[in-house]
Motif scaffolding. Structure first.
Motif, mmCIF file in Angstrom:
data_model
loop_
_atom_site.group_PDB
_atom_site.id
_atom_site.type_symbol
_atom_site.label_atom_id
_atom_site.label_comp_id
_atom_site.label_asym_id
_atom_site.label_seq_id
_atom_site.Cartn_x
_atom_site.Cartn_y
_atom_site.Cartn_z
ATOM 1 N N TRP A 92 0.838 -1.210 0.000
ATOM 2 C CA TRP A 92 0.000 0.000 0.000
ATOM 3 C C TRP A 92 0.871 1.257 0.000
ATOM 4 O O TRP A 92 0.631 2.184 -0.778
ATOM 5 N N VAL A 141 -0.814 -1.778 -8.457
ATOM 6 C CA VAL A 141 -2.227 -1.807 -8.069
ATOM 7 C C VAL A 141 -2.608 -3.173 -7.505
ATOM 8 O O VAL A 141 -3.238 -3.275 -6.446
ATOM 9 N N ASP A 142 -2.239 -4.237 -8.209
ATOM 10 C CA ASP A 142 -2.604 -5.590 -7.770
ATOM 11 C C ASP A 142 -2.006 -5.920 -6.405
ATOM 12 O O ASP A 142 -2.679 -6.511 -5.549
ATOM 13 N N LYS A 145 -3.909 -4.117 -3.649
ATOM 14 C CA LYS A 145 -5.231 -4.721 -3.395
ATOM 15 C C LYS A 145 -5.088 -6.051 -2.662
ATOM 16 O O LYS A 145 -5.833 -6.330 -1.712
ATOM 17 N N GLU A 146 -4.149 -6.847 -3.098
ATOM 18 C CA GLU A 146 -3.947 -8.158 -2.455
ATOM 19 C C GLU A 146 -3.537 -8.003 -0.993
ATOM 20 O O GLU A 146 -3.883 -8.832 -0.144
ATOM 21 N N LEU A 150 -5.588 -1.236 -0.718
ATOM 22 C CA LEU A 150 -6.293 -0.506 -1.774
ATOM 23 C C LEU A 150 -7.665 -1.124 -2.009
ATOM 24 O O LEU A 150 -7.796 -2.359 -2.060
ATOM 25 N N ARG A 151 -8.679 -0.296 -2.176
ATOM 26 C CA ARG A 151 -10.041 -0.794 -2.380
ATOM 27 C C ARG A 151 -10.066 -1.745 -3.587
ATOM 28 O O ARG A 151 -9.407 -1.497 -4.612
ATOM 29 N N PRO A 152 -10.819 -2.826 -3.507
ATOM 30 C CA PRO A 152 -10.754 -3.886 -4.526
ATOM 31 C C PRO A 152 -11.308 -3.504 -5.893
ATOM 32 O O PRO A 152 -11.007 -4.181 -6.872
ATOM 33 N N ASP A 153 -12.091 -2.424 -5.985
ATOM 34 C CA ASP A 153 -12.662 -2.064 -7.282
ATOM 35 C C ASP A 153 -11.824 -1.035 -8.043
ATOM 36 O O ASP A 153 -12.218 -0.563 -9.103
ATOM 37 N N ALA A 194 -8.937 0.638 1.304
ATOM 38 C CA ALA A 194 -9.936 -0.427 1.426
ATOM 39 C C ALA A 194 -10.752 -0.249 2.695
ATOM 40 O O ALA A 194 -11.948 -0.529 2.730
#
Length: 221
Positions: A92, A141-142, A145-146, A150-153, A194
């Motif tokens: 992040w 980005v990935d 998120k993982e 970071l927000r998943p959308d 997130a």
């Protein structure tokens, strides 16, 4: 009988002069494109460099040649920035740091911002650097998120829109407060978490009513 003209005069060091002129042109282009964007002409750059227009056209036959020479190198800086960010353990924070540093480059260089967000300028070399950047941004980005930061959308393509929003703030407020974009980006990044939780402390104060009025007076859409 013809008189001997004597030894020939030594040739001028054209190669060295040409390189010095090329550097002057690139330095002038960085300042002119950075301030005015890619609408600036080779004539504008020649004037800023203190060179004749013909000298500029000998080095760069068209504005496209100059854009390629200059911005492929500048975009390589962003590619290297993304590569370095991917080495950070905190996914992040890596995403946040890259976003801030890329925005700092864009905020002071209108030409770079335009070439990053438009396909109208730059072709072979610029396109190659953009192609290198896409998988790096996707990885940043990935990973974020993982890791649950970071927000998943959020999609990699949203990064361009994020910088478009920041660029719009830069253009709207540059005559009043050229660093106000930092406040806006701080709010945007909080909205991308997130789990938003407690808002972070914004890195820049808001404009007051008089400053907003001044920005509106200066801005030309």
């Amino acid at each position: 009988m013809a008189r001997d003209a004597g030894p020939a005069a030594p040739a001028r060091p054209l190669r060295r002069d040409a390189e010095l002129n090329r550097r002057r042109i690139l330095a002038a282009a960085r300042e002119v494109f950075g301030l005015r964007g890619l609408e600036a002409t080779l004539d504008d750059i020649a004037h800023h460099a203190g060179l004749g227009v013909g000298t500029v056209y000998r080095r760069f036959p068209s504005k496209e040649h100059l854009v390629e020479a200059m911005f492929a190198e500048r975009m390589e800086e962003i590619v290297e920035l993304a590569q370095q960010s991917l080495k950070a353990e905190d996914a992040w924070q890596a995403f946040v740091d890259f976003t801030w540093k890329a925005a700092e480059l864009h905020s002071t260089d209108r030409g770079l911002r335009e070439i990053m967000l438009s396909n109208q300028f730059g072709h072979e070399h610029v396109a190659a650097e953009k192609a290198r950047m896409v998988p790096l941004i996707t990885q940043l980005v990935d990973r974020a998120k993982e890791a649950g930061g970071l927000r998943p959308d959020f999609a990699p393509s949203d990064m361009a829109l994020l910088h478009m929003m920041v660029g719009s703030v830069v253009e709207f407020t540059c005559a009043v407060d050229p660093d106000l974009w930092r406040r806006s980006l701080g709010m945007l990044l909080d909205g991308l978490r997130a789990q938003p939780g407690k808002p972070s402390e914004l890195p820049h104060p808001a404009l007051d009513e008089e400053e907003i009025e001044e920005a509106m007076s200066c801005w030309r859409p």
